[in-house]
Design a protein around this motif. Structure first.
Motif, PDB file in Angstrom:
ATOM      1  N   GLY A 285      72.183  78.833 155.716  1.00  0.00           N
ATOM      2  CA  GLY A 285      73.137  78.581 156.786  1.00  0.00           C
ATOM      3  C   GLY A 285      72.704  79.247 158.088  1.00  0.00           C
ATOM      4  O   GLY A 285      71.775  80.058 158.114  1.00  0.00           O
ATOM      5  N   GLY A 286      73.387  78.881 159.161  1.00  0.00           N
ATOM      6  CA  GLY A 286      73.090  79.484 160.458  1.00  0.00           C
ATOM      7  C   GLY A 286      72.063  78.740 161.267  1.00  0.00           C
ATOM      8  O   GLY A 286      71.658  79.205 162.338  1.00  0.00           O
ATOM      9  N   GLY A 287      71.611  77.579 160.764  1.00  0.00           N
ATOM     10  CA  GLY A 287      70.613  76.805 161.490  1.00  0.00           C
ATOM     11  C   GLY A 287      71.199  75.566 162.121  1.00  0.00           C
ATOM     12  O   GLY A 287      72.412  75.449 162.322  1.00  0.00           O
ATOM     13  N   LYS A 288      70.325  74.617 162.427  1.00  0.00           N
ATOM     14  CA  LYS A 288      70.759  73.369 163.053  1.00  0.00           C
ATOM     15  C   LYS A 288      71.260  72.365 162.021  1.00  0.00           C
ATOM     16  O   LYS A 288      71.949  71.406 162.346  1.00  0.00           O
ATOM     17  N   GLY A 289      70.859  72.562 160.741  1.00  0.00           N
ATOM     18  CA  GLY A 289      71.260  71.637 159.691  1.00  0.00           C
ATOM     19  C   GLY A 289      70.089  71.235 158.829  1.00  0.00           C
ATOM     20  O   GLY A 289      68.962  71.100 159.309  1.00  0.00           O
ATOM     21  N   ASN A 291      66.973  71.341 156.420  1.00  0.00           N
ATOM     22  CA  ASN A 291      65.869  72.295 156.386  1.00  0.00           C
ATOM     23  C   ASN A 291      65.448  72.617 157.814  1.00  0.00           C
ATOM     24  O   ASN A 291      65.160  71.716 158.596  1.00  0.00           O
ATOM     25  N   ASP A 292      65.391  73.900 158.119  1.00  0.00           N
ATOM     26  CA  ASP A 292      65.023  74.366 159.456  1.00  0.00           C
ATOM     27  C   ASP A 292      63.796  75.262 159.385  1.00  0.00           C
ATOM     28  O   ASP A 292      63.476  75.835 158.342  1.00  0.00           O
ATOM     29  N   ILE A 293      63.132  75.407 160.525  1.00  0.00           N
ATOM     30  CA  ILE A 293      62.021  76.349 160.663  1.00  0.00           C
ATOM     31  C   ILE A 293      62.586  77.689 161.120  1.00  0.00           C
ATOM     32  O   ILE A 293      63.394  77.757 162.056  1.00  0.00           O
ATOM     33  N   TRP A 294      62.121  78.766 160.454  1.00  0.00           N
ATOM     34  CA  TRP A 294      62.526  80.130 160.780  1.00  0.00           C
ATOM     35  C   TRP A 294      61.285  80.954 161.063  1.00  0.00           C
ATOM     36  O   TRP A 294      60.170  80.577 160.680  1.00  0.00           O
ATOM     37  N   MET A 295      61.475  82.093 161.722  1.00  0.00           N
ATOM     38  CA  MET A 295      60.333  82.931 162.106  1.00  0.00           C
ATOM     39  C   MET A 295      60.651  84.403 161.895  1.00  0.00           C
ATOM     40  O   MET A 295      61.769  84.853 162.145  1.00  0.00           O
ATOM     41  N   SER A 296      59.644  85.155 161.396  1.00  0.00           N
ATOM     42  CA  SER A 296      59.779  86.597 161.201  1.00  0.00           C
ATOM     43  C   SER A 296      58.493  87.269 161.647  1.00  0.00           C
ATOM     44  O   SER A 296      57.412  86.682 161.539  1.00  0.00           O
ATOM     45  N   ARG A 297      58.598  88.504 162.157  1.00  0.00           N
ATOM     46  CA  ARG A 297      57.430  89.280 162.560  1.00  0.00           C
ATOM     47  C   ARG A 297      57.359  90.575 161.760  1.00  0.00           C
ATOM     48  O   ARG A 297      58.387  91.169 161.413  1.00  0.00           O
ATOM     49  N   VAL A 308      64.597  84.707 162.366  1.00  0.00           N
ATOM     50  CA  VAL A 308      65.439  84.033 163.356  1.00  0.00           C
ATOM     51  C   VAL A 308      65.147  82.539 163.316  1.00  0.00           C
ATOM     52  O   VAL A 308      64.034  82.108 163.024  1.00  0.00           O
ATOM     53  N   ASN A 309      66.169  81.776 163.605  1.00  0.00           N
ATOM     54  CA  ASN A 309      66.033  80.323 163.620  1.00  0.00           C
ATOM     55  C   ASN A 309      65.275  79.887 164.872  1.00  0.00           C
ATOM     56  O   ASN A 309      65.583  80.332 165.979  1.00  0.00           O
ATOM     57  N   VAL A 310      64.265  79.040 164.686  1.00  0.00           N
ATOM     58  CA  VAL A 310      63.502  78.521 165.826  1.00  0.00           C
ATOM     59  C   VAL A 310      64.289  77.342 166.388  1.00  0.00           C
ATOM     60  O   VAL A 310      63.914  76.170 166.251  1.00  0.00           O
ATOM     61  N   SER A 311      65.403  77.663 167.024  1.00  0.00           N
ATOM     62  CA  SER A 311      66.385  76.648 167.415  1.00  0.00           C
ATOM     63  C   SER A 311      65.840  75.663 168.433  1.00  0.00           C
ATOM     64  O   SER A 311      66.293  74.520 168.501  1.00  0.00           O
ATOM     65  N   ALA A 312      64.861  76.092 169.239  1.00  0.00           N
ATOM     66  CA  ALA A 312      64.306  75.193 170.255  1.00  0.00           C
ATOM     67  C   ALA A 312      63.569  74.014 169.631  1.00  0.00           C
ATOM     68  O   ALA A 312      63.375  72.986 170.297  1.00  0.00           O
ATOM     69  N   LEU A 313      63.165  74.136 168.370  1.00  0.00           N
ATOM     70  CA  LEU A 313      62.400  73.076 167.712  1.00  0.00           C
ATOM     71  C   LEU A 313      63.200  72.341 166.646  1.00  0.00           C
ATOM     72  O   LEU A 313      62.891  71.194 166.330  1.00  0.00           O
ATOM     73  N   ASN A 314      64.210  72.977 166.083  1.00  0.00           N
ATOM     74  CA  ASN A 314      64.955  72.365 164.992  1.00  0.00           C
ATOM     75  C   ASN A 314      65.956  71.333 165.494  1.00  0.00           C
ATOM     76  O   ASN A 314      66.412  71.389 166.635  1.00  0.00           O
TER      77      ASN A 314
END
Length: 619
Positions: A285-289, A291-297, A308-314
């Motif tokens: 949950g917490g994404g655009k809907g 399967n979403d792309i997420w990122m961690s460092r 964090v959700n890569v919201s600009a691309l999802n």
């Protein structure tokens, strides 16, 4: 139900049809289908009977549902009762590249005035995709691909290929037989062909499923998906794990932790070249809907931060199989949410000015009406690797690894290559595990961080064209190195081989302070000297008992008096930088030697450049 409510007035057909409905309620599906077929025998235009046959076959996910639904819709194209079949038929027509048929279905559905907004969005997107596909197919890319030759492609299916930055190691996921578990395999390039694939045995492959992996540019960090493994720590059904390679041995995989994994599904990892940034896919949950792309460092302690959700691309649709190119500036991924050719298409977006640029479709015929999901592009941008899959219904029957010549329009705009070599003790030749940082000296920002192998001393680090770098090499108990790489004007950087000897810290050791910059004939430090100077500050801080002399040297151009003054003033500038950074003055002294201690022949420009230097002598 009265006869006038059906598309037929044939009483025998209606009787058989209603008998079929009763049998469905009793869950006697075979008998129900027989009754519906009897109704069609009585009236071949009985659309409702075709539809009900389609519904029965849909329950069991049989491809035979499509002809039944298609006939019902053909007979009654404006009947709202058949609306649930439209998304299914739409998917079939688009997956077969039947754009005209799909467009007609979408237009018919929209005329129903349905309140199902998800279905309405699908229909509108299909109409837009058909227009996009027709236009794109008029401008095909110069695209050629070929299956990888034997001994690759020897398994039932193989997919998700990844390579190291030097292109010499290929890792992929495979199933040896249709019902066997997934495992990972590797193959080596010997200059003319790939070696026979070998299992990543030992700590990686188990009797359970392992696959969908990513490897760092130097081949030392492996991240992969493992599902429902009772022998591994896990947070959900499928989690991401990391293993580190030392020599030729992979460490026991470790769960990447709660910053990355959740109770949801996590898979499809892709690492940055230095193994410190991770993109992956999750349905949490917490994404655009979907399967979403997420990122961690990874932080300085080696822990993975909260994803964090890569919201600009999802999008509200599915995004899967991200691939971060070795240059760290372009992310390729598959999506159903952007204009395309149907199903999953491949897209790319560039990371510029701390934000993602416009998402672009990779074009036809890389993308077609079929699903395109996994793509890997080599560090130099020339070759691509992916799998070509064939299905019968939902059952995969074939998946073959292909290689392609990447069209110019698809290649990363920032050219990339690598420096590789070995770090060792300059006195004993012992191989060393050292920390190696790549710093852009014009903004003093770290671009990559890797470690050399503790057993072999080997390292590999990726460099992008268009920047000026310092390669900072540090190991406790040794002097440091700051090696210069000027790629500002380099449009196509080539691989470099560079072994790095480090001197043990002991009295009398002298080393050159590279990446210290002055204007010609002047002694004011240029801003891009900061990376190397800050590394010298760290060196002094980590060795608090160390004392040293900073010495300036020049070439033989000009008078001895001028060169002497210039050399001492340049040494003093470095000395003052360290003092201002908090290094005690009693630990340092500075001296100028002019042109009296040349390190090379002053008869060439290369020799004179080598003579213009700052040295540090341990006292």
């Amino acid at each position: 139900m009265h006869a006038q409510e059906y598309s037929t007035n044939n009483k025998a057909a209606i009787k058989a049809y209603e008998s079929g409905n009763a049998l469905v309620k009793a869950r006697q599906f075979d008998q129900a289908e027989a009754a519906y077929r009897k109704a069609i025998e009585k009236d071949a235009r009985f659309a409702e009977a075709y539809y009900k046959i389609g519904v029965i076959h849909q329950l069991f996910e049989r491809p035979s549902m499509y002809p039944a639904f298609a006939e019902a819709i053909r007979l009654l194209p404006n009947d709202k009762r058949f609306a649930p079949a439209y998304p299914l038929m739409l998917h079939k027509e688009m997956s077969e590249g039947k754009y005209a048929e799909a467009e007609t279905l979408a237009q018919q559905f929209l005329r129903f005035g349905s309140k199902d907004e998800a279905a309405n969005r699908l229909m509108r997107k299909t109409i837009a995709d058909v227009a996009y596909a027709r236009k794109g197919m008029l401008q095909p890319l110069n695209y050629q691909s070929r299956p990888l030759p034997a001994p690759i492609n020897q398994f039932f299916v193989q997919y998700f290929p990844v390579l190291t930055a030097d292109g010499k190691q290929l890792i992929f996921t495979a199933r040896a037989q249709e019902r066997s578990d997934e495992n990972m395999y590797r193959s080596y390039w010997n200059g003319s062909q790939w070696s026979a694939p070998e299992s990543l045995s030992g700590n990686i492959n188990t009797p359970n499923n392992e696959g969908s992996c990513s490897i760092s540019g130097d081949g030392k960090v492996l991240v992969f998906t493992a599902c429902e493994d009772p022998n591994k720590e896990n947070y959900g059904k499928c989690d991401l794990y990391v293993s580190l390679k030392e020599g030729d041995t992979w460490s026991k995989p470790v769960n990447m932790g709660p910053g990355v994994n959740t109770a949801a599904w996590e898979s499809h990892p892709t690492l940055s070249a230095d193994g410190k940034t991770l993109f992956f896919v999750s349905n949490r949950g917490g994404g655009k809907g979907g399967n979403d792309i997420w990122m961690s460092r990874m932080d300085e302690n080696g822990d993975w931060g909260k994803a964090v959700n890569v919201s600009a691309l999802n999008t509200p649709e599915d995004e899967v199989a991200p691939f971060l190119h070795a240059n760290g500036r372009v992310l390729y991924f598959a999506s159903k949410g952007y204009p395309g050719y149907g199903g999953f298409d491949l897209y790319a977006a560039d990371w510029e000015n701390e934000q993602w640029g416009e998402v672009r479709n990779l074009g036809y015929p890389i993308n077609t009406h079929e699903d395109q999901i996994g793509l890997f592009i080599t560090a130099d941008g020339q070759k691509g690797y992916y799998s070509v899959e064939r299905f019968e219904g939902r059952r995969i029957v074939s998946s073959v690894l292909h290689e392609l010549d990447v069209p110019e329009e698809v290649r990363p705009s920032i050219k990339t290559n690598y420096v590789r070599g070995m770090v060792y003790n300059a006195k004993t030749k012992e191989k060393l595990a050292a920390r190696i940082e790549l710093i852009d000296i014009n903004n003093n920002q770290r671009q990559a961080l890797v470690s050399s192998d503790a057993q072999t001393g080997e390292y590999l680090i990726v460099l992008n064209a268009g920047a000026e770098y310092a390669l900072q090499v540090r190991k406790e108990g040794f002097t440091f190195k700051s090696l210069p790489f000027n790629y500002v004007l380099e449009d196509n950087p080539q691989p470099l081989e560079m072994d790095i000897p480090l001197d043990p810290i002991e009295a009398g050791t002298v080393f050159v302070l590279e990446n210290i910059f002055f204007e010609t004939g002047k002694y004011a430090l240029q801003d891009k000297s900061k990376a190397a100077l800050d590394e010298l500050v760290k060196f002094m801080q980590q060795n608090p008992a160390l004392r040293g002399e900073i010495s300036g040297h020049t070439d033989n151009v000009g008078t001895a008096e001028a060169n002497q003054a210039l050399s001492i003033n340049r040494a003093k500038a470095v000395y003052e930088y360290l003092i201002n950074a908090g290094i005690a003055a009693e630990r340092l002294r500075f001296q100028g030697y002019g042109a009296t201690k040349p390190a090379a022949d002053n008869s060439t420009e290369a020799g004179r450049a080598k003579n213009r230097r700052i040295e540090f002598t341990i006292l």
